[in-house]
Design a protein around this motif. Structure first.
Motif, PDB file in Angstrom:
ATOM      1  N   UNK A 195       0.818  -1.220   0.000  1.00 12.83           N
ATOM      2  CA  UNK A 195       0.000   0.000   0.000  1.00 12.83           C
ATOM      3  C   UNK A 195       0.852   1.271   0.000  1.00 12.83           C
ATOM      4  N   UNK A 196       0.251   2.310  -0.564  1.00 12.68           N
ATOM      5  CA  UNK A 196       0.822   3.663  -0.419  1.00 12.68           C
ATOM      6  C   UNK A 196       1.935   4.010  -1.380  1.00 12.68           C
ATOM      7  N   UNK A 197       2.352   3.065  -2.207  1.00 18.12           N
ATOM      8  CA  UNK A 197       3.476   3.334  -3.107  1.00 18.12           C
ATOM      9  C   UNK A 197       3.034   3.914  -4.443  1.00 18.12           C
ATOM     10  N   UNK A 198       4.004   4.324  -5.231  1.00 13.81           N
ATOM     11  CA  UNK A 198       3.742   4.735  -6.614  1.00 13.81           C
ATOM     12  C   UNK A 198       4.083   3.555  -7.512  1.00 13.81           C
ATOM     13  N   UNK A 199       3.062   3.022  -8.146  1.00 17.94           N
ATOM     14  CA  UNK A 199       3.268   1.856  -9.017  1.00 17.94           C
ATOM     15  C   UNK A 199       3.754   2.354 -10.381  1.00 17.94           C
ATOM     16  N   UNK A 200       4.948   1.913 -10.742  1.00 17.76           N
ATOM     17  CA  UNK A 200       5.557   2.383 -11.993  1.00 17.76           C
ATOM     18  C   UNK A 200       5.674   1.209 -12.956  1.00 17.76           C
ATOM     19  N   UNK A 201       5.081   1.389 -14.131  1.00 17.18           N
ATOM     20  CA  UNK A 201       5.274   0.417 -15.218  1.00 17.18           C
ATOM     21  C   UNK A 201       5.916   1.159 -16.388  1.00 17.18           C
ATOM     22  N   UNK A 202       6.022   0.482 -17.522  1.00 15.30           N
ATOM     23  CA  UNK A 202       6.584   1.155 -18.699  1.00 15.30           C
ATOM     24  C   UNK A 202       5.698   2.300 -19.167  1.00 15.30           C
ATOM     25  N   UNK A 203       4.427   2.302 -18.737  1.00 15.45           N
ATOM     26  CA  UNK A 203       3.460   3.301 -19.205  1.00 15.45           C
ATOM     27  C   UNK A 203       3.090   4.308 -18.111  1.00 15.45           C
ATOM     28  N   UNK A 204       2.795   3.793 -16.908  1.00 10.53           N
ATOM     29  CA  UNK A 204       2.183   4.628 -15.875  1.00 10.53           C
ATOM     30  C   UNK A 204       3.086   4.826 -14.668  1.00 10.53           C
ATOM     31  N   UNK A 205       2.787   5.847 -13.910  1.00  8.32           N
ATOM     32  CA  UNK A 205       3.335   6.008 -12.562  1.00  8.32           C
ATOM     33  C   UNK A 205       2.191   6.572 -11.734  1.00  8.32           C
ATOM     34  N   UNK A 206       1.501   5.691 -10.980  1.00  8.25           N
ATOM     35  CA  UNK A 206       0.290   6.116 -10.267  1.00  8.25           C
ATOM     36  C   UNK A 206       0.334   5.663  -8.817  1.00  8.25           C
ATOM     37  N   UNK A 207      -0.241   6.488  -7.949  1.00  9.05           N
ATOM     38  CA  UNK A 207      -0.403   6.072  -6.562  1.00  9.05           C
ATOM     39  C   UNK A 207      -1.437   4.952  -6.545  1.00  9.05           C
ATOM     40  N   UNK A 208      -1.031   3.777  -6.154  1.00 13.20           N
ATOM     41  CA  UNK A 208      -1.968   2.646  -6.184  1.00 13.20           C
ATOM     42  C   UNK A 208      -1.498   1.558  -5.224  1.00 13.20           C
ATOM     43  N   UNK A 209      -2.442   0.758  -4.802  1.00 14.40           N
ATOM     44  CA  UNK A 209      -2.113  -0.401  -3.964  1.00 14.40           C
ATOM     45  C   UNK A 209      -2.079  -1.646  -4.846  1.00 14.40           C
ATOM     46  N   UNK A 210      -1.129  -2.510  -4.544  1.00 19.61           N
ATOM     47  CA  UNK A 210      -1.008  -3.747  -5.323  1.00 19.61           C
ATOM     48  C   UNK A 210      -1.512  -4.894  -4.456  1.00 19.61           C
ATOM     49  N   UNK A 211      -2.465  -5.630  -4.987  1.00 14.92           N
ATOM     50  CA  UNK A 211      -3.072  -6.740  -4.246  1.00 14.92           C
ATOM     51  C   UNK A 211      -2.574  -8.060  -4.830  1.00 14.92           C
ATOM     52  N   UNK A 212      -2.091  -8.924  -3.956  1.00 13.96           N
ATOM     53  CA  UNK A 212      -1.467 -10.178  -4.398  1.00 13.96           C
ATOM     54  C   UNK A 212      -2.193 -11.344  -3.754  1.00 13.96           C
ATOM     55  N   UNK A 213      -2.497 -12.339  -4.552  1.00 12.65           N
ATOM     56  CA  UNK A 213      -3.054 -13.580  -4.009  1.00 12.65           C
ATOM     57  C   UNK A 213      -2.149 -14.725  -4.470  1.00 12.65           C
ATOM     58  N   UNK A 214      -1.478 -15.349  -3.532  1.00 12.92           N
ATOM     59  CA  UNK A 214      -0.532 -16.409  -3.885  1.00 12.92           C
ATOM     60  C   UNK A 214       0.626 -15.833  -4.682  1.00 12.92           C
ATOM     61  N   UNK A 215       0.792 -16.336  -5.900  1.00 12.62           N
ATOM     62  CA  UNK A 215       1.942 -15.917  -6.721  1.00 12.62           C
ATOM     63  C   UNK A 215       1.599 -14.803  -7.706  1.00 12.62           C
ATOM     64  N   UNK A 274      10.735   4.673 -18.730  1.00 10.66           N
ATOM     65  CA  UNK A 274      11.692   4.040 -19.653  1.00 10.66           C
ATOM     66  C   UNK A 274      12.698   3.187 -18.871  1.00 10.66           C
ATOM     67  N   UNK A 275      13.034   3.612 -17.642  1.00 10.43           N
ATOM     68  CA  UNK A 275      13.899   2.791 -16.779  1.00 10.43           C
ATOM     69  C   UNK A 275      13.266   1.408 -16.580  1.00 10.43           C
ATOM     70  N   UNK A 276      11.971   1.412 -16.249  1.00 11.74           N
ATOM     71  CA  UNK A 276      11.269   0.132 -16.067  1.00 11.74           C
ATOM     72  C   UNK A 276      11.235  -0.635 -17.384  1.00 11.74           C
ATOM     73  N   UNK A 277      10.993   0.089 -18.457  1.00  4.55           N
ATOM     74  CA  UNK A 277      10.856  -0.583 -19.758  1.00  4.55           C
ATOM     75  C   UNK A 277      12.163  -1.291 -20.146  1.00  4.55           C
ATOM     76  N   UNK A 278      13.292  -0.579 -20.051  1.00  3.34           N
ATOM     77  CA  UNK A 278      14.532  -1.195 -20.563  1.00  3.34           C
ATOM     78  C   UNK A 278      15.091  -2.267 -19.625  1.00  3.34           C
ATOM     79  N   UNK A 279      14.698  -2.196 -18.334  1.00  2.00           N
ATOM     80  CA  UNK A 279      15.209  -3.197 -17.381  1.00  2.00           C
ATOM     81  C   UNK A 279      14.263  -4.372 -17.171  1.00  2.00           C
TER      82      UNK A 279
END
Ligand code: URP
Ligand code: ZN
Ligand code: ZN
Length: 467
Positions: free
Chosen positions: A6-26, A368-373
């Motif tokens: 919770x509370x982080x900035x989720x960064x993908x190759x496209x977005x950087x948004x304040x969001x919570x990531x929900x995980x179930x198992x793997x 782009x950092x996320x994209x190239x790595x």
């Protein structure tokens, strides 16, 4: 096991948004607004809640070029699958694609089976394989098809290293023609090894035997010539082409020209070509031997061209070519640079180095950092969207990255099995804080919470070829 980050900035190759990531198992099952009822109720019942306030939450890194537990060179590579992948986890890289190789008597499937067996139960992160190809004959294209069915969908060929790994243009063309049929990707070590060997011999005959001559004798013009020839061969064969460890402005110009003509030509570069240079090979008291890799470190002025290539997507992937040798092993080449084993240790530092050079030093965007790595290697090597992004259904390979945690890289603190760091003392702004491998917290600050065997073999799909 359910986890909410919770509370982080989720960064993908496209977005950087304040969001919570929900995980179930793997698996990631949701990326949701932090104030949503969905997030509150999930976090309220989750087995674990991770507070990522002030942090970036990014997809686990994918290093598409490693050599672990390899014996092909004059000395054995020191990182085993266990030590190398633990170091990888510390650095936020949750997937590696390692190079299976051939010993003297082996055919392609034998080399793959042996390397697969060596890695089994040893890896701390997920892993796939490329196959290194040499000694091409009539059977090789058929063997290639067999490997594609086993999830090995990329094949490295060598225009360098005559007498060892080298293939001639006819052998390369044959494999490219087969790649055009089976959808796999030919990865090229593009250096004109025949010409380079002449120049190396002449240097040694003159008494120029120090490590810096490793760099001086491998001209970037001969890297560019090989890229040009590889592009021509792949165009005739109708296959895509991926240049590995591209090191120079000259070679990049050839990739740009090919892409501008609309060809499916791609390239990776490595942190060492962005942060180290020919002067490192010229360090006194044989210290330059620590920096011997092929292609070699180039004069510093090449670096800005490579950064520009990363910004403009003429270079798509950053991988390490991790291939560590200790100080003692480097001594083999004291009297002749040609005997120094080739390769540098970088696997653990790729994400932090690239954050530093790209984002902290304002050359390339956060996305782009996320994209190239992560995202681009996932797409390039048939892992996407299971790997390389944070989305419902993707593997919960996640890095909680602290953008404001100054620290210095050092052999004193790294986990790679090598007794020096090529980046000793280099100051990093951001730091990997926590790492999840398919929903399991494996790195928490300085603590390793995983175990060898956590990593599983990934049967890869073919490349998307759309980068
Ligand atoms: O120096 C290097 N790059 N060593 C590893 C083998 C290779 O060519 O990738
Ligand atoms: Zn190579
Ligand atoms: Zn390599």
């Amino acid at each position: 096991m359910t986890i909410a980050i919770t509370g982080g900035t989720v960064v993908t190759a496209i977005d950087a948004v304040l969001a919570d990531v929900l995980i179930d198992g793997e698996i990631v099952i949701g990326v949701v607004h932090p104030d949503s009822e969905l997030s509150r109720s999930f976090a309220g019942n989750a087995d674990q809640v991770i507070d990522a306030t002030g942090m970036y939450v990014v997809p686990g890194g994918i290093d598409a070029h490693t050599h672990l537990q390899a014996t092909g060179q004059i000395a054995p590579v020191l990182d085993t699958f266990e030590t190398g992948t633990i170091a990888s986890a510390f650095g936020g890289t949750t997937t590696i694609i390692d190079f299976a190789y051939l010993t003297d008597e082996e055919r392609l499937p034998d080399g793959f089976e042996r390397h697969l067996a060596t890695a089994a139960g040893e890896c701390a992160v997920d892993y796939g394989f490329h196959m290194m190809v040499s000694r091409v004959d009539g059977q090789s294209p058929i063997e290639m098809d067999l490997l594609v069915n086993e999830g090995v969908s990329s094949f490295k060929m060598f225009m360098a290293y005559p007498g060892r790994l080298y293939s001639d243009d006819g052998q390369i063309l044959r494999m490219m023609q087969q790649a055009a049929k089976n959808g796999s990707l030919i990865q090229m070590h593009a250096e004109n090894g025949i010409a380079i060997d002449v120049i190396r011999g002449q240097a040694v005959d003159r008494g120029d035997v120090d490590p810096v001559f490793h760099g001086i004798t491998r001209s970037p013009i001969l890297e560019a010539e090989a890229v040009h020839r590889a592009v021509a061969l792949s165009e005739v064969a109708g296959s895509p082409l991926y240049i590995v460890h591209l090191s120079s402005a000259n070679a990049l110009e050839e990739v740009i020209a090919a892409r501008d003509r609309g060809l499916n030509v791609f390239a990776e570069t490595c942190p060492q070509y962005l942060f180290l240079d020919l002067d490192d090979l010229d360090r006194p008291d044989f210290q330059g031997a620590k920096f011997v890799c092929s292609p070699p470190l180039r004069p510093k002025e090449h670096q800005e061209h490579l950064w520009r290539g990363l910004r403009t997507n003429d270079l798509q992937v950053v991988a390490t070519d991790h291939c560590p040798f200790c100080w003692d092993q480097r001594q083999i080449g004291r009297d002749d640079f040609r005997n120094i084993p080739n390769g540098l240790p970088t696997l653990e530092h790729r994400m932090e180095l690239m954050y530093q050079g790209a984002v902290a030093e304002d050359r390339v965007s956060l996305n782009r950092w996320v994209e190239m790595c992560s995202t681009a290697p996932a797409k390039m090597f048939g892992l996407y969207p299971k790997k390389g992004t944070i989305a419902p259904g993707s593997d919960a390979d996640l890095v909680v990255f602290n953008p404001n945690s100054p620290h210095n890289l050092s052999a004193e603190t790294h986990h790679m099995n090598v007794d020096y760091s090529c980046y000793e003392g280099m100051e990093m702004t951001g730091q990997v804080s926590k790492v999840f491998l398919r929903g399991k917290l494996v790195i928490d600050g300085v603590d390793y919470l995983g175990r060898k065997g956590d990593g599983t073999y990934i049967k890869r799909d073919v490349s998307s070829n759309l980068l």
